[in-house]
Design an enzyme around this catalytic site. Structure first.
Site, PDB file in Angstrom:
ATOM      1  N   ASP A 186      -8.731   7.862 -10.968  1.00 44.83           N
ATOM      2  CA  ASP A 186      -7.417   7.649 -10.384  1.00 44.83           C
ATOM      3  C   ASP A 186      -6.608   6.628 -11.177  1.00 44.83           C
ATOM      4  OD1 ASP A 186      -6.093   6.565  -7.150  1.00 44.83           O
ATOM      5  OD2 ASP A 186      -5.353   8.051  -8.590  1.00 44.83           O
ATOM      6  N   LYS A 196      -3.057   8.956 -16.014  1.00 47.41           N
ATOM      7  CA  LYS A 196      -3.527  10.350 -16.049  1.00 47.41           C
ATOM      8  C   LYS A 196      -3.933  10.821 -17.442  1.00 47.41           C
ATOM      9  CE  LYS A 196      -2.697   9.520 -11.972  1.00 47.41           C
ATOM     10  NZ  LYS A 196      -3.813   8.887 -11.235  1.00 47.41           N
ATOM     11  N   ASP A 236      -8.074  12.422  -8.779  1.00 50.98           N
ATOM     12  CA  ASP A 236      -6.840  12.446  -8.005  1.00 50.98           C
ATOM     13  C   ASP A 236      -5.689  12.943  -8.884  1.00 50.98           C
ATOM     14  OD1 ASP A 236      -4.694  10.017  -6.323  1.00 50.98           O
ATOM     15  OD2 ASP A 236      -5.143  12.100  -5.825  1.00 50.98           O
ATOM     16  N   ASN A 237      -4.630  13.451  -8.255  1.00 49.38           N
ATOM     17  CA  ASN A 237      -3.358  13.755  -8.925  1.00 49.38           C
ATOM     18  C   ASN A 237      -3.412  14.858  -9.976  1.00 49.38           C
ATOM     19  OD1 ASN A 237      -3.454  10.329  -8.929  1.00 49.38           O
ATOM     20  ND2 ASN A 237      -2.002  11.407  -7.611  1.00 49.38           N
ATOM     21  N   GLU A 291       0.394  11.462  -1.908  1.00 51.44           N
ATOM     22  CA  GLU A 291       0.312  10.485  -0.813  1.00 51.44           C
ATOM     23  C   GLU A 291       1.694  10.199  -0.216  1.00 51.44           C
ATOM     24  OE1 GLU A 291      -1.158  10.067  -3.788  1.00 51.44           O
ATOM     25  OE2 GLU A 291      -0.425   8.291  -4.800  1.00 51.44           O
TER      26      GLU A 291
HETATM   27  C1  LIG Z   1      -2.956   4.949  -8.899  1.00 49.30           C
HETATM   28  S1  LIG Z   1      -3.466   3.316  -9.134  1.00 49.30           S
HETATM   29  C2  LIG Z   1      -5.108   3.304  -8.336  1.00 49.30           C
HETATM   30  C3  LIG Z   1      -5.021   3.599  -6.865  1.00 49.30           C
HETATM   31  C4  LIG Z   1      -6.346   3.422  -6.113  1.00 49.30           C
HETATM   32  N1  LIG Z   1      -7.431   4.229  -6.701  1.00 49.30           N
HETATM   33  C5  LIG Z   1      -6.171   3.800  -4.646  1.00 49.30           C
HETATM   34  O1  LIG Z   1      -6.228   5.002  -4.351  1.00 49.30           O
HETATM   35  O2  LIG Z   1      -5.964   2.893  -3.826  1.00 49.30           O
HETATM   36  C6  LIG Z   1      -3.893   3.333 -10.850  1.00 49.30           C
HETATM   37  C7  LIG Z   1      -4.435   2.012 -11.329  1.00 49.30           C
HETATM   38  O3  LIG Z   1      -5.188   2.192 -12.519  1.00 49.30           O
HETATM   39  C8  LIG Z   1      -4.963   1.071 -13.378  1.00 49.30           C
HETATM   40  N2  LIG Z   1      -5.294   1.554 -14.740  1.00 49.30           N
HETATM   41  C9  LIG Z   1      -4.611   2.479 -15.450  1.00 49.30           C
HETATM   42  N3  LIG Z   1      -5.258   2.754 -16.598  1.00 49.30           N
HETATM   43  C10 LIG Z   1      -6.387   1.979 -16.619  1.00 49.30           C
HETATM   44  C11 LIG Z   1      -7.460   1.813 -17.526  1.00 49.30           C
HETATM   45  N4  LIG Z   1      -7.508   2.529 -18.658  1.00 49.30           N
HETATM   46  N5  LIG Z   1      -8.448   0.934 -17.221  1.00 49.30           N
HETATM   47  C12 LIG Z   1      -8.399   0.224 -16.058  1.00 49.30           C
HETATM   48  N6  LIG Z   1      -7.411   0.340 -15.139  1.00 49.30           N
HETATM   49  C13 LIG Z   1      -6.411   1.206 -15.425  1.00 49.30           C
HETATM   50  C14 LIG Z   1      -3.523   0.679 -13.149  1.00 49.30           C
HETATM   51  O4  LIG Z   1      -3.284  -0.673 -13.489  1.00 49.30           O
HETATM   52  C15 LIG Z   1      -3.364   0.959 -11.652  1.00 49.30           C
HETATM   53  O5  LIG Z   1      -3.609  -0.188 -10.877  1.00 49.30           O
HETATM   54  O1  LIG Z   2       1.525   7.894 -12.194  1.00 51.36           O
HETATM   55  C1  LIG Z   2       1.888   7.674 -11.055  1.00 51.36           C
HETATM   56  C2  LIG Z   2       3.253   7.213 -10.805  1.00 51.36           C
HETATM   57  C3  LIG Z   2       4.258   7.671 -11.643  1.00 51.36           C
HETATM   58  C4  LIG Z   2       5.549   7.240 -11.423  1.00 51.36           C
HETATM   59  C5  LIG Z   2       5.843   6.350 -10.391  1.00 51.36           C
HETATM   60  C6  LIG Z   2       4.822   5.911  -9.577  1.00 51.36           C
HETATM   61  C7  LIG Z   2       3.525   6.329  -9.777  1.00 51.36           C
HETATM   62  C8  LIG Z   2       0.959   7.918  -9.906  1.00 51.36           C
HETATM   63  C9  LIG Z   2       1.414   8.633  -8.793  1.00 51.36           C
HETATM   64  C10 LIG Z   2       0.537   8.951  -7.759  1.00 51.36           C
HETATM   65  C11 LIG Z   2      -0.809   8.588  -7.861  1.00 51.36           C
HETATM   66  O2  LIG Z   2      -1.717   8.898  -6.879  1.00 51.36           O
HETATM   67  C12 LIG Z   2      -1.284   7.885  -8.971  1.00 51.36           C
HETATM   68  O3  LIG Z   2      -2.622   7.620  -9.031  1.00 51.36           O
HETATM   69  C13 LIG Z   2      -0.386   7.496  -9.991  1.00 51.36           C
HETATM   70  N1  LIG Z   2      -0.828   6.651 -11.081  1.00 51.36           N
HETATM   71  O4  LIG Z   2      -0.005   5.862 -11.561  1.00 51.36           O
HETATM   72  O5  LIG Z   2      -1.997   6.666 -11.470  1.00 51.36           O
HETATM   73 MG   LIG Z   3      -3.700   8.642  -7.531  1.00 52.06          MG
END
Ligand SMILES: C[S@@+](CC[C@H](N)C(=O)[O-])C[C@H]1O[C@@H](n2cnc3c(N)ncnc32)[C@H](O)[C@@H]1O
Ligand SMILES: O=C(c1ccccc1)c1ccc(O)c(O)c1[N+](=O)[O-]
Ligand SMILES: [Mg+2]
Length: 214
Positions: free
Chosen positions: A141, A144, A169-170, A199
């Site tokens: 997650d 992407k 996810d996604n 979500e």
């Molecule tokens: C969508 S959010 C995670 C949401 C969480 N899994 C939830 O469902 O509550 C994505 C997160 O991944 C972190 N992230 C993105 N690329 C990463 C990487 N290569 N290594 C570690 N963290 C990373 C970002 O800083 C961000 O906080």
């Molecule tokens: O990439 C986005 C995103 C792109 C644009 C603005 C906000 C979020 C996002 C959207 C829904 C997700 O569940 C998720 O995991 C992500 N993410 O950042 O990893």
């Molecule tokens: Mg996600």
């Protein structure tokens, strides 16, 4: 100084959720994101699918790529058996700091190891640093464009065994086309799509569950 969205989300948890009660932490965050501010947690609809995969698998060792505020970390850890462990990777220090507090509020800090750093740096160190043999479940997650390279890296590092489950996810929104093509066409995976919604919205999204065949 202005607060950040993760700080506002943490505040909502500290004001409304019961300490030591993971379900109340999850509910509080979902209420906040539905009625106050959208945030990129997996959410309650896809979260229920995540819960069912975790409960069915009963994993001993879980890896989560992308912690953010710890919403999915709390969902997963609350379902793990007593000696099971969840390692979650987060490279944004501010997000990691908020997540630590939310995981602690839920009372799950003993089951969760939050590692601050990038997946590409830490996946190759899992065995030597944390004594991990293989992961029973990986929840993808993070950004992407990292799903595919990190999956290949986990294969190369011998972190997947016959039966290891990748849950991504996604896969529709924002989408992970190269990852999907890989797991759906590789003879080394059995893949299944769980249709849902992005979500807190009506947009289509879903989770891809891929079993590694060894
Ligand atoms: C969508 S959010 C995670 C949401 C969480 N899994 C939830 O469902 O509550 C994505 C997160 O991944 C972190 N992230 C993105 N690329 C990463 C990487 N290569 N290594 C570690 N963290 C990373 C970002 O800083 C961000 O906080
Ligand atoms: O990439 C986005 C995103 C792109 C644009 C603005 C906000 C979020 C996002 C959207 C829904 C997700 O569940 C998720 O995991 C992500 N993410 O950042 O990893
Ligand atoms: Mg996600």
């Amino acid at each position: 100084t202005q607060s950040t969205r993760p700080q506002r989300l943490l505040g909502a948890v500290q004001q409304n959720a019961t300490r030591g009660d993971p379900r109340s932490v999850v509910k509080t965050i979902d209420q906040f994101c539905k009625h106050k501010e959208w945030a990129m947690n997996v959410g309650d609809e896809k979260g229920c699918i995540l819960d069912s995969v975790v409960s069915e698998l009963n994993p001993a060792t879980v890896l989560e790529l992308g912690t953010y505020c710890g919403y999915s970390t709390v969902r997963i850890a609350s379902l793990l058996p007593p000696h099971a462990r969840l390692i979650t990777l987060e490279f944004n220090p501010h997000f990691a700091a908020v997540a630590r507090q939310i995981i602690a509020w839920a009372g799950l800090q003993d089951k969760v190891l939050l590692v601050e750093g990038a997946s590409g740096d830490w996946i190759p160190k899992m065995k030597e640093q944390f004594g991990v043999k293989t992961f029973d479940l990986v929840f993808l997650d993070h950004w992407k464009d990292r799903y595919l390279p990190d999956t290949k890296l986990m294969e190369e590092c011998g972190l997947l065994r016959k039966g290891s489950v990748l849950l991504a996810d996604n896969v529709v929104c924002p989408g992970t086309p190269d990852y999907l093509q890989y797991v759906r066409n590789s003879p080394r995976y059995n893949s299944q799509y769980f249709r849902s919604h992005l979500e807190y919205t009506k947009a289509e999204d879903g989770l891809e569950k891929s079993v590694f065949l060894g």
